[in-house]
Design a protein around this motif. Structure first.
Motif, PDB file in Angstrom:
ATOM      1  N   ALA A 181       3.282  -1.770   2.726  1.00  0.00           N
ATOM      2  CA  ALA A 181       2.336  -2.201   2.918  1.00  0.00           C
ATOM      3  C   ALA A 181       1.275  -3.255   3.081  1.00  0.00           C
ATOM      4  O   ALA A 181       0.893  -3.469   1.554  1.00  0.00           O
ATOM      5  CB  ALA A 181       1.167  -0.731   2.395  1.00  0.00           C
ATOM      6  N   PRO A 186      -2.659  -5.213   2.743  1.00  0.00           N
ATOM      7  CA  PRO A 186      -3.730  -5.040   1.374  1.00  0.00           C
ATOM      8  C   PRO A 186      -4.498  -3.680   2.212  1.00  0.00           C
ATOM      9  O   PRO A 186      -5.281  -3.240   1.536  1.00  0.00           O
ATOM     10  CB  PRO A 186      -3.878  -6.097   0.903  1.00  0.00           C
ATOM     11  CG  PRO A 186      -2.757  -7.046   1.221  1.00  0.00           C
ATOM     12  CD  PRO A 186      -2.150  -6.524   2.260  1.00  0.00           C
ATOM     13  N   GLU A 189      -3.969  -1.425   4.612  1.00  0.00           N
ATOM     14  CA  GLU A 189      -3.893   0.167   4.380  1.00  0.00           C
ATOM     15  C   GLU A 189      -3.801   0.659   2.923  1.00  0.00           C
ATOM     16  O   GLU A 189      -3.811   1.039   2.830  1.00  0.00           O
ATOM     17  CB  GLU A 189      -1.926  -0.019   4.619  1.00  0.00           C
ATOM     18  CG  GLU A 189      -1.302   1.351   4.929  1.00  0.00           C
ATOM     19  CD  GLU A 189      -0.022   1.505   5.155  1.00  0.00           C
ATOM     20  OE1 GLU A 189       0.382   2.160   5.348  1.00  0.00           O
ATOM     21  OE2 GLU A 189       0.462  -0.016   6.146  1.00  0.00           O
ATOM     22  N   GLU A 190      -3.909  -0.315   2.069  1.00  0.00           N
ATOM     23  CA  GLU A 190      -3.591  -0.345   0.600  1.00  0.00           C
ATOM     24  C   GLU A 190      -5.211   0.502   0.780  1.00  0.00           C
ATOM     25  O   GLU A 190      -5.024   1.703  -0.101  1.00  0.00           O
ATOM     26  CB  GLU A 190      -3.219  -0.563  -0.433  1.00  0.00           C
ATOM     27  CG  GLU A 190      -1.723  -1.349  -0.578  1.00  0.00           C
ATOM     28  CD  GLU A 190      -1.281   0.007  -0.865  1.00  0.00           C
ATOM     29  OE1 GLU A 190      -1.082   1.297  -1.934  1.00  0.00           O
ATOM     30  OE2 GLU A 190       0.605   0.227  -0.784  1.00  0.00           O
ATOM     31  N   THR A 191      -5.567   0.032   1.010  1.00  0.00           N
ATOM     32  CA  THR A 191      -7.552  -0.140   0.923  1.00  0.00           C
ATOM     33  C   THR A 191      -7.735   1.204   1.694  1.00  0.00           C
ATOM     34  O   THR A 191      -9.046   1.925   0.760  1.00  0.00           O
ATOM     35  CB  THR A 191      -8.014  -1.669   1.492  1.00  0.00           C
ATOM     36  OG1 THR A 191      -7.969  -2.502   0.342  1.00  0.00           O
ATOM     37  CG2 THR A 191      -9.647  -0.891   1.110  1.00  0.00           C
ATOM     38  N   ASP A 204      -6.313   4.195  -0.209  1.00  0.00           N
ATOM     39  CA  ASP A 204      -7.597   4.830  -1.100  1.00  0.00           C
ATOM     40  C   ASP A 204      -9.139   6.155  -1.061  1.00  0.00           C
ATOM     41  O   ASP A 204      -9.529   6.202  -2.055  1.00  0.00           O
ATOM     42  CB  ASP A 204      -8.240   3.577  -2.161  1.00  0.00           C
ATOM     43  CG  ASP A 204      -7.383   2.266  -2.947  1.00  0.00           C
ATOM     44  OD1 ASP A 204      -5.655   2.798  -2.824  1.00  0.00           O
ATOM     45  OD2 ASP A 204      -7.130   1.532  -2.910  1.00  0.00           O
ATOM     46  N   ARG A 221      -3.790  11.454  -1.061  1.00  0.00           N
ATOM     47  CA  ARG A 221      -2.751  10.159  -1.355  1.00  0.00           C
ATOM     48  C   ARG A 221      -1.995  10.520  -2.022  1.00  0.00           C
ATOM     49  O   ARG A 221      -2.259  11.216  -3.165  1.00  0.00           O
ATOM     50  CB  ARG A 221      -3.605   9.148  -1.283  1.00  0.00           C
ATOM     51  CG  ARG A 221      -2.381   8.078  -1.770  1.00  0.00           C
ATOM     52  CD  ARG A 221      -2.846   6.581  -1.980  1.00  0.00           C
ATOM     53  NE  ARG A 221      -2.238   5.519  -1.647  1.00  0.00           N
ATOM     54  CZ  ARG A 221      -2.644   4.781  -2.133  1.00  0.00           C
ATOM     55  NH1 ARG A 221      -4.037   3.666  -2.472  1.00  0.00           N
ATOM     56  NH2 ARG A 221      -1.767   3.342  -1.643  1.00  0.00           N
ATOM     57  N   ARG A 272       1.565   6.811   3.775  1.00  0.00           N
ATOM     58  CA  ARG A 272       1.002   5.328   4.266  1.00  0.00           C
ATOM     59  C   ARG A 272       0.628   6.088   5.745  1.00  0.00           C
ATOM     60  O   ARG A 272       0.877   7.113   5.908  1.00  0.00           O
ATOM     61  CB  ARG A 272       3.062   5.449   5.186  1.00  0.00           C
ATOM     62  CG  ARG A 272       3.638   4.619   3.551  1.00  0.00           C
ATOM     63  CD  ARG A 272       3.361   3.430   2.852  1.00  0.00           C
ATOM     64  NE  ARG A 272       3.076   2.327   4.500  1.00  0.00           N
ATOM     65  CZ  ARG A 272       4.248   1.437   5.037  1.00  0.00           C
ATOM     66  NH1 ARG A 272       4.755   1.855   4.003  1.00  0.00           N
ATOM     67  NH2 ARG A 272       3.720   0.546   5.349  1.00  0.00           N
TER      68      ARG A 272
END
Length: 106
Positions: free
Chosen positions: A64, A66, A68-70, A73, A78, A83
């Motif tokens: 992933a 950054p 996508e991670e944001t 969040d 989650r 993903r």
């Protein structure tokens, strides 16, 4: 083409063929699979296409980014294996993957 199985929160399965190079989100949208809202159309800006990927498939996916991670969040549902399906490109390596969807994307 890879066979992708999308599993709704209630257990109903949808197995479809998705062309290489498309994303899992595009495959779901083109095959009218319920449970993937894709409000932003795949721009990684809304997180309404989240799926749960079995751990054994992680090594076949790009990590992933950054952004996508944001976006993840912001997801109430989650999990460690979440993903965004708009970020997962279909390739022969994903043939047979089975992803689950949350009860709601909102």
């Amino acid at each position: 083409m890879a066979k992708i199985t999308y599993i709704e929160h209630n257990g109903k399965e949808h197995t479809v063929e998705v062309a290489d190079g498309l994303t899992l989100m595009e495959g779901a949208m083109r095959n009218s699979v319920p449970g993937i809202d894709a409000d932003c159309g795949g721009a990684c800006a809304c997180a309404t296409c989240m799926v749960y990927v079995p751990e054994e498939w992680f090594s076949k996916l790009e990590p992933a980014e950054p952004m996508e991670e944001t976006m993840l969040d912001f997801c109430d549902r989650r999990e460690d294996n979440s993903r965004l399906s708009c970020q997962l490109k279909v390739s022969p390596a994903l043939d047979g993957i089975r992803v689950k969807m949350p009860e709601s994307q909102h």
